[in-house]
Design a protein around this motif. Structure first.
Motif, short mmCIF file in Angstrom:
data_model
loop_
_atom_site.label_atom_id
_atom_site.label_comp_id
_atom_site.label_asym_id
_atom_site.label_seq_id
_atom_site.Cartn_x
_atom_site.Cartn_y
_atom_site.Cartn_z
N ALA A 1 40.22 34.86 63.62
CA ALA A 1 38.84 34.56 63.24
C ALA A 1 38.23 35.74 62.49
CB ALA A 1 38.01 34.25 64.48
N PRO A 2 37.53 35.50 61.39
CA PRO A 2 36.99 36.60 60.57
C PRO A 2 35.71 37.21 61.12
CG PRO A 2 36.41 34.51 59.59
CD PRO A 2 37.27 34.19 60.79
N PHE A 3 35.27 36.80 62.30
CA PHE A 3 34.03 37.33 62.84
C PHE A 3 34.20 37.67 64.31
CE2 PHE A 3 33.65 33.14 64.61
CZ PHE A 3 34.04 32.29 63.59
N SER A 4 33.41 38.64 64.78
CA SER A 4 33.46 39.06 66.18
C SER A 4 32.25 38.48 66.91
CB SER A 4 33.46 40.58 66.25
OG SER A 4 32.29 41.10 65.63
N ALA A 5 32.09 38.91 68.15
CA ALA A 5 30.97 38.40 68.95
C ALA A 5 29.65 38.75 68.27
CB ALA A 5 31.02 39.00 70.34
N ASN A 6 28.83 37.77 68.02
CA ASN A 6 27.51 37.99 67.43
C ASN A 6 26.59 36.85 67.84
OD1 ASN A 6 28.09 35.76 65.69
ND2 ASN A 6 29.22 37.15 64.36
N TRP A 7 25.38 36.88 67.31
CA TRP A 7 24.40 35.86 67.70
C TRP A 7 24.87 34.45 67.33
CZ3 TRP A 7 21.00 36.54 71.21
CH2 TRP A 7 20.41 37.79 71.41
N LEU A 8 25.53 34.31 66.19
CA LEU A 8 25.98 32.98 65.77
C LEU A 8 27.02 32.42 66.74
CD1 LEU A 8 26.30 33.41 61.89
CD2 LEU A 8 24.53 32.18 63.17
N VAL A 9 27.96 33.27 67.18
CA VAL A 9 28.97 32.83 68.14
C VAL A 9 28.30 32.44 69.46
CG1 VAL A 9 30.98 33.54 69.50
CG2 VAL A 9 30.80 34.20 67.09
N LEU A 10 27.37 33.27 69.91
CA LEU A 10 26.66 32.99 71.16
C LEU A 10 25.87 31.69 71.06
CD1 LEU A 10 25.82 33.79 73.99
CD2 LEU A 10 24.05 35.25 73.01
N LEU A 11 25.14 31.50 69.96
CA LEU A 11 24.36 30.27 69.79
C LEU A 11 25.26 29.05 69.67
CD1 LEU A 11 21.60 31.52 67.31
CD2 LEU A 11 21.33 30.97 69.73
N ALA A 12 26.41 29.20 69.01
CA ALA A 12 27.36 28.09 68.90
C ALA A 12 27.87 27.68 70.27
CB ALA A 12 28.52 28.49 67.99
N ASN A 13 28.16 28.66 71.12
CA ASN A 13 28.63 28.35 72.46
C ASN A 13 27.54 27.73 73.32
OD1 ASN A 13 31.45 29.15 72.67
ND2 ASN A 13 30.74 31.21 72.24
N LEU A 14 26.32 28.21 73.17
CA LEU A 14 25.20 27.62 73.91
C LEU A 14 24.98 26.17 73.49
CD1 LEU A 14 22.67 30.60 73.93
CD2 LEU A 14 23.88 29.64 75.91
N ALA A 15 25.13 25.91 72.19
CA ALA A 15 25.00 24.53 71.68
C ALA A 15 26.13 23.66 72.24
CB ALA A 15 25.04 24.53 70.16
N TRP A 16 27.33 24.20 72.27
CA TRP A 16 28.49 23.49 72.83
C TRP A 16 28.25 23.17 74.30
CZ3 TRP A 16 33.81 26.25 73.86
CH2 TRP A 16 34.75 25.30 74.26
N LEU A 17 27.71 24.13 75.05
CA LEU A 17 27.41 23.92 76.47
C LEU A 17 26.33 22.87 76.64
CD1 LEU A 17 27.82 24.69 79.42
CD2 LEU A 17 26.21 26.57 79.09
#
Length: 211
Positions: free
Chosen positions: A148-164
């Motif tokens: 993956a070309p990106f590390s832990a950031n706000w977008l990853v966190l928000l994507a996971n929260l949306a998934w949850l």
């Protein structure tokens, strides 16, 4: 007292109407369930393709710093999380696909497992966002594969929260709470049946005494 009970009834009606706005019909709920299956399965495939690289990378992100200042990888915990996420995603499929269950408890467990993949990776995203020693970890967000070309950031966190959030919504719309309602109805029927038997016996005793 009467006014208070009326107020409580009104509040229940209002709250019921509020949540009912988010309800969808049974057909739509099943469609949402199938969509969540696809999302979870795609993630499982991404994790398993290079699990030999995923676990060491995740172990670093979940690691800790010892007294000497060295970073210690948490391989055991990383392995456990990945395997449980895969297990949960696979065994939640029967509930999300609305396959008929012989056991209500199995249905409930399958429904609860549907929440775990998103919940696990949301936790990982929160942990790695701060990183080891409070410094953000520089490395791939491994849930999207080690390349993956990106590390832990706000977008990853928000994507996971949306998934949850989607996972919780789908499980709710597939009526996991009906399992408990079924238990209550069954208990009520059994209680009524026992009461009827007692009444029959009482009537029989009365008729015997009269004779």
């Amino acid at each position: 007292m009467v006014k208070e009970s009326q107020k409580s009834q009104k509040s229940k009606i209002v709250s019921g109407n509020f949540w009912s706005k988010f309800n969808i019909n049974e057909k739509q709920a099943k469609t949402f369930g199938l969509v969540l299956i696809v999302i979870n399965v795609l993630f499982v495939l991404a994790w398993l393709v290079r699990i030999d690289l995923l676990i060491p990378e995740l172990a670093k992100q979940l690691g800790f710093i010892n007294a000497a200042g060295d970073t210690i990888s948490n391989t055991a915990f990383a392995t456990m999380l990945v395997l449980f996420a895969v297990f949960a995603a696979i065994f939640s499929i029967p509930f999300l696909a609305q396959i008929k269950f012989k056991s209500k408890m199995v249905k409930f467990i399958s429904g609860v497992l549907a929440l775990f993949p998103a919940w696990i990776w949301t936790g990982v995203a929160i942990w790695t966002f701060g990183g080891i020693g409070g410094v953000q970890y520089v490395g791939p967000a491994v849930q999207f594969t080690t390349s993956a070309p990106f590390s832990a950031n706000w977008l990853v966190l928000l994507a996971n929260l949306a998934w949850l959030a989607v996972s919780v919504y789908v499980v709710w719309q597939l009526r996991i709470e009906d399992i408990f309602e079924f238990g209550k109805k069954k208990a009520a029927v059994e209680k009524a049946a026992r009461k009827t038997e007692v009444d029959v016996l009482a009537d029989a005793v009365k008729s015997t005494k009269k004779k």
